[in-house]
Write a protein that holds these residues in place. Structure first.
Motif, PDB file in Angstrom:
ATOM      1  N   ASP A 101     -20.204  36.833  89.281  1.00  0.00           N
ATOM      2  CA  ASP A 101     -19.211  38.062  88.810  1.00  0.00           C
ATOM      3  C   ASP A 101     -18.155  38.418  89.899  1.00  0.00           C
ATOM      4  N   TYR A 102     -18.676  37.907  91.145  1.00  0.00           N
ATOM      5  CA  TYR A 102     -17.642  38.218  92.393  1.00  0.00           C
ATOM      6  C   TYR A 102     -16.698  37.569  92.388  1.00  0.00           C
ATOM      7  N   ARG A 241     -20.530  47.848 104.136  1.00  0.00           N
ATOM      8  CA  ARG A 241     -21.142  46.516 104.273  1.00  0.00           C
ATOM      9  C   ARG A 241     -19.861  45.632 104.834  1.00  0.00           C
ATOM     10  N   ARG A 245     -17.460  44.773  97.716  1.00  0.00           N
ATOM     11  CA  ARG A 245     -18.224  44.415  96.196  1.00  0.00           C
ATOM     12  C   ARG A 245     -17.276  44.727  95.234  1.00  0.00           C
TER      13      ARG A 245
HETATM   14  C1  LIG Z   1     -30.455  47.476 100.222  1.00  0.00           C
HETATM   15  C2  LIG Z   1     -29.535  48.469  99.764  1.00  0.00           C
HETATM   16  C3  LIG Z   1     -28.334  47.786  99.414  1.00  0.00           C
HETATM   17  N1  LIG Z   1     -27.511  48.841  98.647  1.00  0.00           N
HETATM   18  C4  LIG Z   1     -26.205  48.180  98.023  1.00  0.00           C
HETATM   19  C5  LIG Z   1     -25.181  47.447  98.860  1.00  0.00           C
HETATM   20  C6  LIG Z   1     -24.540  46.631  97.726  1.00  0.00           C
HETATM   21  O1  LIG Z   1     -23.367  47.479  97.392  1.00  0.00           O
HETATM   22  C7  LIG Z   1     -25.615  46.313  96.568  1.00  0.00           C
HETATM   23  C8  LIG Z   1     -26.410  45.167  96.376  1.00  0.00           C
HETATM   24  O2  LIG Z   1     -26.625  44.665  97.793  1.00  0.00           O
HETATM   25  P1  LIG Z   1     -27.390  43.368  98.033  1.00  0.00           P
HETATM   26  O3  LIG Z   1     -26.901  42.886  99.224  1.00  0.00           O
HETATM   27  O4  LIG Z   1     -28.811  43.394  97.675  1.00  0.00           O
HETATM   28  O5  LIG Z   1     -26.625  42.168  96.961  1.00  0.00           O
HETATM   29  P2  LIG Z   1     -25.352  41.419  97.195  1.00  0.00           P
HETATM   30  O6  LIG Z   1     -25.463  40.414  98.039  1.00  0.00           O
HETATM   31  O7  LIG Z   1     -23.996  42.119  96.736  1.00  0.00           O
HETATM   32  O8  LIG Z   1     -25.604  40.566  95.666  1.00  0.00           O
HETATM   33  C9  LIG Z   1     -24.847  39.628  95.187  1.00  0.00           C
HETATM   34  O9  LIG Z   1     -25.190  38.625  95.677  1.00  0.00           O
HETATM   35  C10 LIG Z   1     -24.255  37.474  95.359  1.00  0.00           C
HETATM   36  C11 LIG Z   1     -25.071  36.198  95.537  1.00  0.00           C
HETATM   37  C12 LIG Z   1     -23.731  37.301  93.897  1.00  0.00           C
HETATM   38  O10 LIG Z   1     -23.294  36.390  93.314  1.00  0.00           O
HETATM   39  C13 LIG Z   1     -23.629  38.848  93.162  1.00  0.00           C
HETATM   40  O11 LIG Z   1     -23.604  38.631  91.707  1.00  0.00           O
HETATM   41  C14 LIG Z   1     -24.718  39.982  93.559  1.00  0.00           C
HETATM   42  O12 LIG Z   1     -25.967  39.718  93.051  1.00  0.00           O
HETATM   43  O13 LIG Z   1     -26.465  47.542  96.870  1.00  0.00           O
HETATM   44  C15 LIG Z   1     -27.676  50.191  98.563  1.00  0.00           C
HETATM   45  O14 LIG Z   1     -26.855  50.936  98.415  1.00  0.00           O
HETATM   46  N2  LIG Z   1     -28.714  50.815  99.332  1.00  0.00           N
HETATM   47  C16 LIG Z   1     -29.617  49.800  99.765  1.00  0.00           C
HETATM   48  O15 LIG Z   1     -30.869  50.255 100.641  1.00  0.00           O
END
Ligand SMILES: Cc1cn([C@H]2C[C@H](O)[C@@H](COP(=O)(O)OP(=O)(O)O[C@H]3O[C@@H](C)C(=O)[C@@H](O)[C@H]3O)O2)c(=O)[nH]c1=O
Ligand SMILES: NC(=O)C1=CN([C@@H]2O[C@H](COP(=O)(O)OP(=O)(O)OC[C@H]3O[C@@H](n4cnc5c(N)ncnc54)[C@H](OP(=O)(O)O)[C@@H]3O)[C@@H](O)[C@H]2O)C=CC1
Length: 277
Positions: A101-102, A241, A245
């Protein structure tokens, strides 16, 4: 069907491996260093006649890390599928590839159909979008499946991270202004096999059904786990971050659902994963 599965130890690769075994599909599974998609000589030795489908689960998936290592990410996410496409075309097989989706800008307000123009806002998204284009231009017979927010009982993913944080902290803040579709890796592998059996070619979207913000997903996990940790919604600005996103990241599933039926709601799939832990 005879499948070559690339990267069986990643989050999706492991789901695929389990599925191929349980379905009794003839397959070979191989990852690094024997097959490194940035090293064409390792591809040539594994992508050989007799194989009908090459399923590529290999990728650079560190979204924040890609901001400072874009060239490295590009080698796996763009160069990798391009090299695979050449090898797969040469043996007359089909390349099953995954994207994200990104690749979309994320400023829409309706689900993105498969032919939405790519306009990524992060280095990871750019390298994945370039991979899609190179694959399309190669003329290989391909099934490219875009998915989003993948989770599983293993690997590095938001569901496992949040479940851990809820036991370690009194309070977590989670962004409530990014909306998308969570996706169970096991569901994704099953739906992918369904598309392959339905002879699907070109671009398709697969995710769980329904949609959520990351906060709504975290709250669901907290409710299921009976957490005492306070889960607070916040804005993206309040959770900085390295990588930007997409704000609105909902993939349109109609092309897929017309072929293999409705996608199960994300709550059911998340519950099934939590029950496995
Ligand atoms: C751990 C955490 C994350 N977040 C937010 C940060 C971010 O906007 C969102 C998701 O973070 P993550 O780092 O887990 O996910 P992210 O790395 O953005 O996940 C992405 O990975 C790639 C590979 C893809 O292709 C995407 O579809 C999507 O799944 O959650 C918080 O708000 N609070 C928290 O405590
Ligand atoms: N995770 C998500 O939320 C989403 C993922 N996707 C896409 O789904 C696919 C699968 O992702 P996922 O399972 O989550 O990813 P993981 O990061 O869990 O697994 C990636 C796998 O790729 C392997 N790998 C990385 N580079 C290479 C290389 N050059 N040659 C061979 N293997 C390599 C890694 O192996 P090693 O152990 O050696 O590092 C690892 O096993 C990817 O295309 C990803 O872009 C799309 C949307 C969302």
């Amino acid at each position: 069907m005879r499948v070559l599965l690339i990267a069986p130890n990643g989050m999706l690769g492991r789901a695929w491996k389990g599925l191929l075994e349980s379905e009794g599909v003839e397959h070979t599974a191989v990852g690094r260093p024997e097959l490194d998609i940035t090293r064409p000589e390792t591809i040539a030795s594994m992508v050989t006649p007799g194989c009908t489908h090459v399923v590529n689960c290999a990728a650079w998936t560190d979204v924040d890390g890609a901001e400072s290592h874009e060239e490295e990410a590009r080698r796996s996410n763009a160069g990798g599928p391009a090299a695979l496409a050449d090898a797969v075309r040469a043996i007359g097989a089909r390349l099953v590839h995954y994207s994200t989706d990104y690749v979309f800008r994320g400023d829409g307000d309706a689900p993105y159909p498969v032919d939405t123009p790519r306009d990524p806002v992060s280095a990871y998204g750019r390298t994945k979008a370039e991979g899609e284009v190179l694959l399309e231009e190669s003329g290989v017979d391909h099934l490219t499946i875009r998915t989003s927010w993948v989770y599983a009982p293993w690997g590095k993913n938001f569901v496992l991270t949040m479940r851990r944080l809820l036991t370690e902290r009194d309070q977590v803040k989670v962004v409530d202004d990014q909306r998308g579709r969570p996706t169970s890796a096991e569901h994704l592998a099953r739906a992918s096999l369904g598309l392959m059996r339905a002879d699907a070619r070109g671009f398709f979207h697969v995710s769980d059904g329904g949609e959520a913000t990351w906060f709504e997903l975290a709250r669901h996990i907290g409710d299921r786990e009976g957490t005492t940790c306070a889960i607070e919604p916040c804005t993206t600005d309040a959770f900085p971050r390295p990588a930007k996103r997409p704000a609105y990241s909902v993939l349109d599933l109609s092309r897929t659902e017309a072929l293999i039926g409705p996608m199960p709601d994300w709550r059911n799939n998340v519950n099934a994963v939590l029950e496995q832990l």
